[in-house]
Write an enzyme that holds these catalytic residues in place. Sequence first.
Site, PDB file in Angstrom:
ATOM      1  N   HIS A  60       0.909  -1.323  -0.181  1.00 46.38           N
ATOM      2  CA  HIS A  60       0.085   0.133   0.102  1.00 46.38           C
ATOM      3  C   HIS A  60       0.824   1.178   0.022  1.00 46.38           C
ATOM      4  O   HIS A  60       0.407   2.193   0.758  1.00 46.38           O
ATOM      5  CB  HIS A  60      -0.909   0.115   1.200  1.00 46.38           C
ATOM      6  CG  HIS A  60      -2.106  -1.013   1.207  1.00 46.38           C
ATOM      7  ND1 HIS A  60      -3.133  -0.804   0.874  1.00 46.38           N
ATOM      8  CD2 HIS A  60      -1.775  -2.072   1.801  1.00 46.38           C
ATOM      9  CE1 HIS A  60      -3.929  -1.809   0.912  1.00 46.38           C
ATOM     10  NE2 HIS A  60      -3.197  -2.940   1.327  1.00 46.38           N
ATOM     11  N   ASN A 133     -10.354  -2.579   3.063  1.00 50.10           N
ATOM     12  CA  ASN A 133     -10.172  -2.619   1.351  1.00 50.10           C
ATOM     13  C   ASN A 133     -11.470  -2.409   0.748  1.00 50.10           C
ATOM     14  O   ASN A 133     -12.542  -2.197   1.514  1.00 50.10           O
ATOM     15  CB  ASN A 133      -9.662  -4.120   0.924  1.00 50.10           C
ATOM     16  CG  ASN A 133      -7.938  -4.114   1.369  1.00 50.10           C
ATOM     17  OD1 ASN A 133      -7.334  -3.307   1.218  1.00 50.10           O
ATOM     18  ND2 ASN A 133      -7.595  -5.548   1.289  1.00 50.10           N
TER      19      ASN A 133
HETATM   20  C1  HEM Z   1      -1.613 -11.185   7.330  1.00 50.47           C
HETATM   21  C2  HEM Z   1      -2.431 -10.212   6.591  1.00 50.47           C
HETATM   22  C3  HEM Z   1      -1.919  -8.960   6.454  1.00 50.47           C
HETATM   23  C4  HEM Z   1      -0.659  -8.311   6.644  1.00 50.47           C
HETATM   24  C5  HEM Z   1       0.446  -9.063   7.309  1.00 50.47           C
HETATM   25  C6  HEM Z   1      -0.643  -7.047   6.421  1.00 50.47           C
HETATM   26  C7  HEM Z   1       0.172  -6.090   6.504  1.00 50.47           C
HETATM   27  C8  HEM Z   1       0.376  -4.729   6.082  1.00 50.47           C
HETATM   28  C9  HEM Z   1       1.504  -4.029   6.505  1.00 50.47           C
HETATM   29  C10 HEM Z   1       2.651  -4.428   6.984  1.00 50.47           C
HETATM   30  C11 HEM Z   1       0.909  -2.791   5.996  1.00 50.47           C
HETATM   31  C12 HEM Z   1       1.828  -1.246   5.992  1.00 50.47           C
HETATM   32  C13 HEM Z   1       1.330  -0.243   7.043  1.00 50.47           C
HETATM   33  C14 HEM Z   1       2.168   0.807   7.361  1.00 50.47           C
HETATM   34  O1  HEM Z   1       3.255   0.752   6.949  1.00 50.47           O
HETATM   35  O2  HEM Z   1       1.755   1.651   7.900  1.00 50.47           O
HETATM   36  C15 HEM Z   1      -0.355  -2.761   5.615  1.00 50.47           C
HETATM   37  C16 HEM Z   1      -1.184  -1.855   5.046  1.00 50.47           C
HETATM   38  C17 HEM Z   1      -2.416  -1.957   4.722  1.00 50.47           C
HETATM   39  N1  HEM Z   1      -3.015  -2.922   4.844  1.00 50.47           N
HETATM   40 FE1  HEM Z   1      -2.638  -4.748   5.289  1.00 50.47          FE
HETATM   41  N2  HEM Z   1      -1.935  -6.742   5.838  1.00 50.47           N
HETATM   42  C18 HEM Z   1      -2.774  -7.914   5.639  1.00 50.47           C
HETATM   43  C19 HEM Z   1      -3.967  -7.870   5.399  1.00 50.47           C
HETATM   44  C20 HEM Z   1      -4.910  -6.923   5.027  1.00 50.47           C
HETATM   45  C21 HEM Z   1      -6.018  -7.046   4.791  1.00 50.47           C
HETATM   46  C22 HEM Z   1      -7.071  -8.252   4.768  1.00 50.47           C
HETATM   47  C23 HEM Z   1      -6.707  -5.678   4.712  1.00 50.47           C
HETATM   48  C24 HEM Z   1      -7.980  -5.415   4.446  1.00 50.47           C
HETATM   49  C25 HEM Z   1      -9.178  -5.982   4.847  1.00 50.47           C
HETATM   50  C26 HEM Z   1      -5.437  -4.815   4.510  1.00 50.47           C
HETATM   51  C27 HEM Z   1      -5.730  -3.658   4.444  1.00 50.47           C
HETATM   52  C28 HEM Z   1      -4.319  -2.716   4.364  1.00 50.47           C
HETATM   53  C29 HEM Z   1      -4.610  -1.357   4.233  1.00 50.47           C
HETATM   54  C30 HEM Z   1      -5.960  -0.226   3.774  1.00 50.47           C
HETATM   55  C31 HEM Z   1      -3.089  -0.726   4.115  1.00 50.47           C
HETATM   56  C32 HEM Z   1      -2.764   0.551   3.946  1.00 50.47           C
HETATM   57  C33 HEM Z   1      -2.940   1.454   5.326  1.00 50.47           C
HETATM   58  C34 HEM Z   1      -2.528   2.966   5.030  1.00 50.47           C
HETATM   59  O3  HEM Z   1      -3.105   3.576   3.913  1.00 50.47           O
HETATM   60  O4  HEM Z   1      -1.575   3.248   5.567  1.00 50.47           O
HETATM   61  N3  HEM Z   1      -4.389  -5.545   4.881  1.00 50.47           N
HETATM   62  N4  HEM Z   1      -0.787  -4.102   5.461  1.00 50.47           N
END
Ligand code: HEM
Length: 505
Positions: A60, A133
């Site tokens: 992201h 999402n």
């Molecule tokens: C094991 C599953 C998942 C892991 C380990 C994971 C991990 C991460 C990580 C490390 C980031 C970066 C965060 C940052 O640097 O601030 C991120 C961002 C994000 N993830 Fe996940 N994620 C997973 C599943 C999901 C799922 C299922 C969704 C939605 C239902 C999701 C939605 C998001 C969103 C929207 C962001 C961006 C947040 C922003 O705008 O700063 N992720 N994710």
Amino acid sequence: MSSNNDNENPTVTTSQGYPIPSPFETQRVGEHGPLLLQDFNLIDSLAHFDRERIPERVVHAKGAGAFGEFEVTDDITDICGSAIFDTIGKKTRALVRFSTVGGESGSPDAARDPRGFAIKFYTEEGNLDWVYNNTPIFFLRDPIKFPHFIHTQKRNPQTHLKDPNMFWDYMTQNQEAIHQFMILFSDRGTPATFRHMHGFSGHTYKWSNKQGEWFYVQVHLLTDQGIKNFTNEEAGKIAGENPDHATEDLFNAIANKEYPSWTVYFQVMTEAQAKELPFSVFDLTKVWSHKDFPLRRFGKLTLNENPQNYFAEIEQVAFSPSHTVPYQEPSADPVLQSRLFSYPDTQRYRLGTNYAQIPVNCPYAKTFNPILRDGAMTVNGNYGAAPNYISTIENPVEYKTQSNFNYQSNQEKWQGPALPFHWKVEGDIDYVQARALYRDVLSKQPDQQKHLAHNISVHVANALPVIQDRVFEAFAKVDQQLSDDIKAEVLQLSPRSKDQSTQKL
Ligand code: HEM
């Protein structure tokens, strides 16, 4: 801190406030002689510039955001006791960041990818983050697959190119991903803007009321602008012409006072109802039937204020599903449980130990925690002279007991041995909803079944024949017609010589 920006004619200074009448001067010996180490302004400027970049988000990385407000439109205190929902008409300040997932910070907004829809609510009970999402489901239900899966969507370790073989190799080995891949390769995989798409919790969460009853819930934010998607070809064209088109669209809409909004609903399920589902309520690859679990409206989210500084307010914002408020809890969904750890962990690396002290991440609610002390970039006064443990001697604090939270007294009961577990399901259940999407939903939208087959084909045509064959097989389990349509177009786009059809990976 004074930034001098409020003055009509700001004076340029060093970082220490020394006025610099002529900012382009450097101190040197004679007119063309070597520079001097004593020139603090030059060293200050170059050294700071050298450190301007921080690690981008590991996923992201490309995104845009804006501030706004959440307004309660309907009473849901029978389901959730959080203060943010306690009165109809109550407004809470919010910040939203939209994003693509796989690309780097400069990658095109029009990429075929899920879109992140992350919201921070600055509530009186602390920050509440909904890190959602634009799709109601996800690619996996075993959290340990996440780094594997993401690697297949990013760049090949040798070529540094996106790699269709890795991409489809993953999908054809992990059947639970097929439903989300179908959403991704429908035109919903290329939303026209961030304003024209929905947001979904995806996971099951647990909400409770002040009577101590608890419920499984899923949240839906439905766009008031209507859904608008690009075709594959439109997305490719705009990605080349204006890689930032959605970032620009969001900023301009708000600047022109066309404030985008979303009507917010939830679905609710009891523990007894969950036990009757044909799949686990913790399986993130499945949707809940709208007929059996109808949407209930409770709010409106409106974005009405652009950030003043992108880096300070959007790049530095730190969302996490673990940032929650009383009466809203994570469920036992293992992917959600893993996310509770992963976000603050990556933010300690990406932004630093004291990422919560960055103004955009600071709760408006009053906070006090005597052991969160020190560390790099402590900028909040560090609680001054207050004791750094729970002291009964100096400045004793009256600690509230947990009873004021009135958490569910009637939680699920878990038991069993600690065992390694890979979540595989028997039978056809991973294909049922994917098939319904193809046969019952896309069939009713003009050309959408065809677009799905076409969008998959143009991507799969770049993979090795052995991978292509696995893709045909995988989609045949959803619907034979879909598989046949993909196969016909793939073979047309990448005709095979005889020896290729037996090529091994
Ligand atoms: C094991 C599953 C998942 C892991 C380990 C994971 C991990 C991460 C990580 C490390 C980031 C970066 C965060 C940052 O640097 O601030 C991120 C961002 C994000 N993830 Fe996940 N994620 C997973 C599943 C999901 C799922 C299922 C969704 C939605 C239902 C999701 C939605 C998001 C969103 C929207 C962001 C961006 C947040 C922003 O705008 O700063 N992720 N994710």
